[in-house]
Scaffold this motif. Structure first.
Motif, short mmCIF file in Angstrom:
data_model
loop_
_atom_site.label_atom_id
_atom_site.label_comp_id
_atom_site.label_asym_id
_atom_site.label_seq_id
_atom_site.Cartn_x
_atom_site.Cartn_y
_atom_site.Cartn_z
N LEU A 17 0.83 -1.20 0.00
CA LEU A 17 0.00 0.00 0.00
C LEU A 17 0.86 1.25 0.00
O LEU A 17 0.64 2.19 -0.78
N ILE A 18 1.88 1.28 0.85
CA ILE A 18 2.77 2.44 0.96
C ILE A 18 3.53 2.66 -0.34
O ILE A 18 3.57 3.79 -0.86
N PHE A 19 4.13 1.61 -0.85
CA PHE A 19 4.91 1.77 -2.09
C PHE A 19 4.02 2.08 -3.28
O PHE A 19 4.44 2.78 -4.21
N SER A 20 2.81 1.59 -3.25
CA SER A 20 1.87 1.95 -4.31
C SER A 20 1.61 3.45 -4.33
O SER A 20 1.58 4.07 -5.40
N MET A 21 1.45 4.04 -3.14
CA MET A 21 1.16 5.47 -3.08
C MET A 21 2.33 6.31 -3.57
O MET A 21 2.14 7.28 -4.31
N VAL A 22 3.56 5.96 -3.18
CA VAL A 22 4.70 6.78 -3.59
C VAL A 22 5.08 6.54 -5.05
O VAL A 22 5.56 7.46 -5.74
N LEU A 23 4.87 5.33 -5.55
CA LEU A 23 5.19 5.05 -6.94
C LEU A 23 4.13 5.59 -7.89
O LEU A 23 4.45 6.07 -8.98
N LEU A 124 3.99 -22.91 0.05
CA LEU A 124 4.64 -23.78 -0.92
C LEU A 124 3.75 -24.17 -2.10
O LEU A 124 4.25 -24.45 -3.18
N GLU A 125 2.42 -24.19 -1.89
CA GLU A 125 1.52 -24.67 -2.93
C GLU A 125 1.11 -23.55 -3.88
O GLU A 125 1.00 -22.39 -3.48
N GLU A 126 0.85 -23.90 -5.16
CA GLU A 126 0.58 -22.92 -6.21
C GLU A 126 -0.71 -22.14 -5.98
O GLU A 126 -0.71 -20.91 -6.01
N ILE A 127 -1.82 -22.84 -5.74
CA ILE A 127 -3.11 -22.16 -5.60
C ILE A 127 -3.16 -21.29 -4.34
O ILE A 127 -3.56 -20.12 -4.42
N PRO A 128 -2.74 -21.80 -3.15
CA PRO A 128 -2.71 -20.92 -1.98
C PRO A 128 -1.82 -19.70 -2.17
O PRO A 128 -2.15 -18.60 -1.73
N LEU A 129 -0.68 -19.88 -2.86
CA LEU A 129 0.20 -18.75 -3.11
C LEU A 129 -0.48 -17.73 -4.02
O LEU A 129 -0.38 -16.52 -3.81
N ALA A 130 -1.19 -18.22 -5.05
CA ALA A 130 -1.92 -17.32 -5.95
C ALA A 130 -2.98 -16.54 -5.19
O ALA A 130 -3.18 -15.34 -5.43
N LYS A 131 -3.66 -17.21 -4.25
CA LYS A 131 -4.70 -16.55 -3.47
C LYS A 131 -4.10 -15.44 -2.59
O LYS A 131 -4.61 -14.31 -2.58
N VAL A 132 -3.05 -15.77 -1.86
CA VAL A 132 -2.46 -14.78 -0.94
C VAL A 132 -1.77 -13.67 -1.73
O VAL A 132 -1.86 -12.48 -1.37
N MET A 133 -1.09 -14.00 -2.83
CA MET A 133 -0.45 -12.97 -3.65
C MET A 133 -1.47 -12.01 -4.23
O MET A 133 -1.24 -10.80 -4.29
N SER A 134 -2.61 -12.54 -4.67
CA SER A 134 -3.66 -11.67 -5.19
C SER A 134 -4.18 -10.74 -4.11
O SER A 134 -4.45 -9.56 -4.36
N SER A 135 -4.29 -11.27 -2.89
CA SER A 135 -4.75 -10.46 -1.77
C SER A 135 -3.74 -9.37 -1.41
O SER A 135 -4.10 -8.21 -1.21
N VAL A 136 -2.45 -9.74 -1.35
CA VAL A 136 -1.40 -8.77 -1.04
C VAL A 136 -1.27 -7.74 -2.16
O VAL A 136 -1.17 -6.53 -1.91
N GLU A 137 -1.27 -8.22 -3.41
CA GLU A 137 -1.15 -7.30 -4.54
C GLU A 137 -2.37 -6.38 -4.66
O GLU A 137 -2.27 -5.28 -5.20
N ALA A 138 -3.51 -6.83 -4.13
CA ALA A 138 -4.71 -5.99 -4.17
C ALA A 138 -4.50 -4.70 -3.39
O ALA A 138 -5.04 -3.65 -3.75
N SER A 139 -3.71 -4.76 -2.33
CA SER A 139 -3.44 -3.56 -1.54
C SER A 139 -2.68 -2.52 -2.36
O SER A 139 -2.74 -1.32 -2.08
N PHE A 140 -1.94 -2.99 -3.37
CA PHE A 140 -1.25 -2.06 -4.27
C PHE A 140 -2.26 -1.19 -5.01
O PHE A 140 -2.06 0.00 -5.21
N MET A 141 -3.39 -1.81 -5.40
CA MET A 141 -4.44 -1.07 -6.09
C MET A 141 -5.14 -0.08 -5.17
O MET A 141 -5.49 1.03 -5.57
N ILE A 142 -5.32 -0.47 -3.90
CA ILE A 142 -5.93 0.44 -2.94
C ILE A 142 -5.04 1.66 -2.74
O ILE A 142 -5.53 2.79 -2.58
N GLY A 143 -3.73 1.45 -2.77
CA GLY A 143 -2.80 2.58 -2.65
C GLY A 143 -2.98 3.59 -3.76
O GLY A 143 -2.96 4.80 -3.53
N ILE A 144 -3.19 3.09 -4.98
CA ILE A 144 -3.43 3.99 -6.12
C ILE A 144 -4.73 4.76 -5.92
O ILE A 144 -4.80 5.97 -6.18
N PHE A 145 -5.76 4.05 -5.47
CA PHE A 145 -7.06 4.69 -5.22
C PHE A 145 -6.94 5.78 -4.15
O PHE A 145 -7.38 6.92 -4.34
N VAL A 146 -6.30 5.45 -3.04
CA VAL A 146 -6.18 6.39 -1.92
C VAL A 146 -5.36 7.62 -2.32
O VAL A 146 -5.75 8.76 -2.02
#
Length: 397
Positions: A17-23, A124-146
């Motif tokens: 979120l923080i890096f999204s805002m400054v970038l 370690l697993e592909e699908i759980p990693l995709a789920k958590v990465m999507s969730s973490v990366e989603a905060s990048f989008m919130i940073g742009i919005f904010v």
């Protein structure tokens, strides 16, 4: 599954979120500095001062992280952001923005490699990693919005002359997140503090990895162009004021956030490859629709529906990245992530430079959609070949 990793994911989400805002304050700065008679060409190269240092130092950043660990490295990068954000209101001149973005870019390269390393060491697993990465990366989008909503309000208010002081809020958030990270229980990295050799780097020069990095380049090319240049497109070609122009990027980010959150919830029901292809086809269709609307003068419709493209654009990066990262060993994850960062930064920088020249023309903004469509066509064809190549050689699909 996300709840299982929530205590680790929270500070990682705030970091993005923080890096999204400054970038992604680039669109705001372009909008503000363009009113000070700084040309679009010069502003386009401003993006390069952010992205090229990322590409240049990423391999060294990976070595730095190997030596000090992902957690300490992430705290260091957040501390740098806090200091830079505190200093920004007190230093003027276009030269300082170049230096500021260069430092922020280097800090982001350290932070992103650290975050990906933490995730890979934990999941370690592909699908759980995709789920958590999507969730973490989603905060990048919130940073742009904010950042677009917040600075849009500030710029349009009676305190518009003090817009740079908005970065103090980002500095405060960085300090709070550092405290969270200090108390977070994060697993240790694989033991390694050596410099990466050319032989190790050349291990990622195969056709499979080349296609993957080409896809990453194309995705970021489009994402960053939309985030940085959409406000200027709205203001210059759709004749809206600065506040409304910034809201275009804000709502693009909001729909991108929704797209990544939806992805994190439903991805386990789909093949990652088919999900990626479906999103890409939807984007191509929307780009052709937008171009037809703009060409035929339906500007008001385009004004409101263009941000919807974020629903399909945002899942691409975490889906393709998680699919590859799960096949990378823990000792190689920092090196591999640094290469992802390099090609991401090149996509962002090249895209912005091209758009800066396009926007110098009176009707250049209209051709921006053609360029975006062509790059997405390249992305789609590359992924189809990537999928067939990996399926044939390694049976990963």
């Amino acid at each position: 599954m996300i709840q299982k990793y929530s205590r680790i994911a929270l500070p990682l989400k705030i970091s993005f979120l923080i890096f999204s805002m400054v970038l992604n304050c680039m669109g705001i700065i372009i909008l503000q500095l363009s009113e000070e008679n700084i040309s679009y060409t010069n502003l386009g190269f401003l993006e390069a001062f952010k992205d090229l240092p990322i590409a240049i130092v990423s391999l060294f950043a990976a070595t730095f992280i190997n030596r000090f660990g992902s957690k300490i490295s992430l705290i260091f990068s957040l501390s740098t952001v806090a200091v830079c954000s505190l200093l920004l209101p007190f230093v003027g001149g276009f030269w300082f923005f170049k230096l500021w973005f260069a430092i922020i870019g280097i800090s982001f390269s350290v932070a992103k490699i650290s975050v990906y390393g933490i995730l890979r060491n934990t999941i370690l697993e592909e699908i759980p990693l995709a789920k958590v990465m999507s969730s973490v990366e989603a905060s990048f989008m919130i940073g742009i919005f904010v950042v677009n909503i917040g600075f849009g309000w500030l710029i349009s208010s009676e305190y518009s002359d003090y817009w740079k002081f908005g970065f103090w809020i980002i500095a405060l958030l960085a300090v709070i997140n550092i405290l969270l990270l200090l108390n977070a229980q994060i697993g240790k990295d694989a033991d390694s503090s050596k410099l990466f050799s050319f032989r190790e780097v050349s291990g990622f020069f195969s056709k499979k990895y080349f296609l993957f990095f080409l896809i990453i380049f194309a995705i970021v090319f489009i994402e960053q162009n939309f985030n940085s240049w959409l406000p200027s497109f709205y203001k210059k070609h759709l004749n809206v004021n600065s506040f409304f122009a910034l809201q275009a990027s804000a709502f693009l980010a909001l729909f991108s956030y929704i797209g990544r959150i939806i992805t994190s919830r439903i991805i386990q029901h789909f093949s990652l490859a088919k999900y990626f292809i479906g999103c890409t086809v939807a984007i191509l269709g929307m780009l052709f629709l937008f171009q037809a609307l703009v060409t035929n003068g339906y500007l008001q419709i385009t004004l409101y529906i263009f941000p919807l493209i974020g629903l399909f654009l945002s899942p691409l990066y975490p889906v393709i990245s998680s699919q590859m990262i799960t096949n990378i060993g823990k000792t190689e994850i920092h090196l591999f992530t640094s290469l992802i960062v390099i090609f991401s930064s090149l996509g962002s920088s090249v895209g912005s430079i091209i758009m800066s020249y396009v926007f110098e023309f009176e009707y250049g903004g209209y051709y921006a959609l053609f360029i975006s469509g062509a790059v997405f066509g390249l992305l789609f064809l590359s992924f189809i070949y990537f999928r067939s190549f990996v399926s044939k050689k390694e049976n990963n699909y």
